[in-house]
Structures are given as C-alpha cells and as structure tokens.
Design a protein around this motif. Structure first.
Motif, PDB file in Angstrom:
ATOM      1  N   SER A   2       0.847  -1.188   0.000  1.00  0.00           N
ATOM      2  CA  SER A   2       0.000   0.000   0.000  1.00  0.00           C
ATOM      3  C   SER A   2       0.882   1.238   0.000  1.00  0.00           C
ATOM      4  CB  SER A   2      -0.895   0.012   1.232  1.00  0.00           C
ATOM      5  OG  SER A   2      -0.117   0.104   2.397  1.00  0.00           O
ATOM      6  N   TRP A  40       7.454 -14.317  -7.006  1.00  0.00           N
ATOM      7  CA  TRP A  40       7.199 -12.998  -6.428  1.00  0.00           C
ATOM      8  C   TRP A  40       6.399 -12.170  -7.416  1.00  0.00           C
ATOM      9  CZ3 TRP A  40      12.077 -14.794  -7.826  1.00  0.00           C
ATOM     10  CH2 TRP A  40      12.614 -14.223  -8.976  1.00  0.00           C
ATOM     11  N   VAL A  41       5.878 -11.050  -6.907  1.00  0.00           N
ATOM     12  CA  VAL A  41       5.065 -10.163  -7.735  1.00  0.00           C
ATOM     13  C   VAL A  41       5.890  -8.944  -8.165  1.00  0.00           C
ATOM     14  CG1 VAL A  41       2.946  -8.775  -7.842  1.00  0.00           C
ATOM     15  CG2 VAL A  41       2.963 -10.958  -6.596  1.00  0.00           C
ATOM     16  N   HIS A  42       6.360  -8.194  -7.185  1.00  0.00           N
ATOM     17  CA  HIS A  42       7.190  -7.031  -7.474  1.00  0.00           C
ATOM     18  C   HIS A  42       8.438  -7.077  -6.603  1.00  0.00           C
ATOM     19  CE1 HIS A  42       3.117  -5.278  -8.599  1.00  0.00           C
ATOM     20  NE2 HIS A  42       3.799  -5.320  -9.722  1.00  0.00           N
ATOM     21  N   CYS A  55       7.864  -7.889  -2.679  1.00  0.00           N
ATOM     22  CA  CYS A  55       6.953  -6.919  -2.057  1.00  0.00           C
ATOM     23  C   CYS A  55       5.874  -7.611  -1.233  1.00  0.00           C
ATOM     24  CB  CYS A  55       6.285  -6.090  -3.149  1.00  0.00           C
ATOM     25  SG  CYS A  55       5.086  -7.052  -4.097  1.00  0.00           S
ATOM     26  N   ASP A  56       5.010  -6.800  -0.628  1.00  0.00           N
ATOM     27  CA  ASP A  56       3.942  -7.326   0.210  1.00  0.00           C
ATOM     28  C   ASP A  56       2.813  -7.973  -0.573  1.00  0.00           C
ATOM     29  OD1 ASP A  56       5.361  -6.526   2.379  1.00  0.00           O
ATOM     30  OD2 ASP A  56       3.980  -4.962   3.019  1.00  0.00           O
ATOM     31  N   ASP A  57       2.772  -7.800  -1.877  1.00  0.00           N
ATOM     32  CA  ASP A  57       1.801  -8.512  -2.702  1.00  0.00           C
ATOM     33  C   ASP A  57       2.282  -9.920  -3.027  1.00  0.00           C
ATOM     34  OD1 ASP A  57       0.114  -6.306  -2.785  1.00  0.00           O
ATOM     35  OD2 ASP A  57       1.100  -5.495  -4.548  1.00  0.00           O
ATOM     36  N   SER A  58       3.528 -10.198  -2.729  1.00  0.00           N
ATOM     37  CA  SER A  58       4.108 -11.513  -3.012  1.00  0.00           C
ATOM     38  C   SER A  58       3.813 -12.460  -1.854  1.00  0.00           C
ATOM     39  CB  SER A  58       5.625 -11.385  -3.192  1.00  0.00           C
ATOM     40  OG  SER A  58       5.919 -10.396  -4.163  1.00  0.00           O
ATOM     41  N   ARG A  61       6.611 -12.097   1.007  1.00  0.00           N
ATOM     42  CA  ARG A  61       6.838 -10.753   1.553  1.00  0.00           C
ATOM     43  C   ARG A  61       8.238 -10.592   2.138  1.00  0.00           C
ATOM     44  NH1 ARG A  61       1.524  -9.358   5.009  1.00  0.00           N
ATOM     45  NH2 ARG A  61       2.582  -7.365   5.004  1.00  0.00           N
TER      46      ARG A  61
END
Ligand SMILES: [Zn+2]
Ligand SMILES: [Zn+2]
Ligand SMILES: [Zn+2]
Length: 96
Positions: A2, A40-42, A55-58, A61
C-alpha cells in the motif's frame, strides 16, 4: 504494497531524508525466493544493504521480513520505470 502518497518530500521521515543516492537492484530477482524456488510479484531494493526482495503482494513478503529482521528501514521499488521509496517503520512514501 500500500502506497501512502500523502508524504511530501519535505514531510518525509528522517530515513528517507537521509537517502542521498538510490541503490538499484543488482539482480532483478528476489534473493530469498530464489533460494526456496518461490514466485514474487514485485521487487524492492533495500537502501541499507542493497539486497533485493519481494513486495507485500508476493506470497513470502521477503522485503518486509528483511526490514523487520534487520531494522533496515527504507526500500526503493526495483520495478522498471518506478521511482519511489518507502520507509517501513514510518510508512513514509517518497517519489524521486
Ligand atoms: Zn523512516
Ligand atoms: Zn521473496
Ligand atoms: Zn537490508
């Protein structure tokens, strides 16, 4: 992750103000996910030690966990074209 986009440059925390040059990712991968073969995502790059993690979307985290475990407060986005930094303890956000 966020993004709290309320923090203007001059209102950013002491950690963000202390950054004079932004560390870039050495490799475009999460160094902890690579070890456990996770996805992972980002990617985020730690501004204290230069390590790049997810990132925290992964799912794992790793960047947050690294910040919590080491006390390294600030990450930059390692995503191409993104130019921002984030401070975990202060939830500070800064575009540069
Ligand atoms: Zn801070
Ligand atoms: Zn990871
Ligand atoms: Zn670090």
């Amino acid at each position: 992750m966020s993004k709290r986009e309320t923090a203007a440059f001059d209102a950013a925390c002491i950690h963000l103000r202390a950054i004079t040059s932004v560390r870039k990712a050495k490799r475009y991968e999460c160094e902890d996910c690579v070890k456990i073969r996770a996805r992972w995502v980002h990617l985020r790059t730690c501004q204290e030690c230069g390590g790049t993690r997810c990132c925290d979307d992964s799912p794992n985290r790793h960047a947050s966990k690294h910040a919590g475990a080491t006390g390294h407060p600030v990450v930059s986005s390692a995503e191409p074209g993104e130019r921002w930094m984030y401070c975990y303890p202060d939830e500070g956000f800064l575009e540069y």
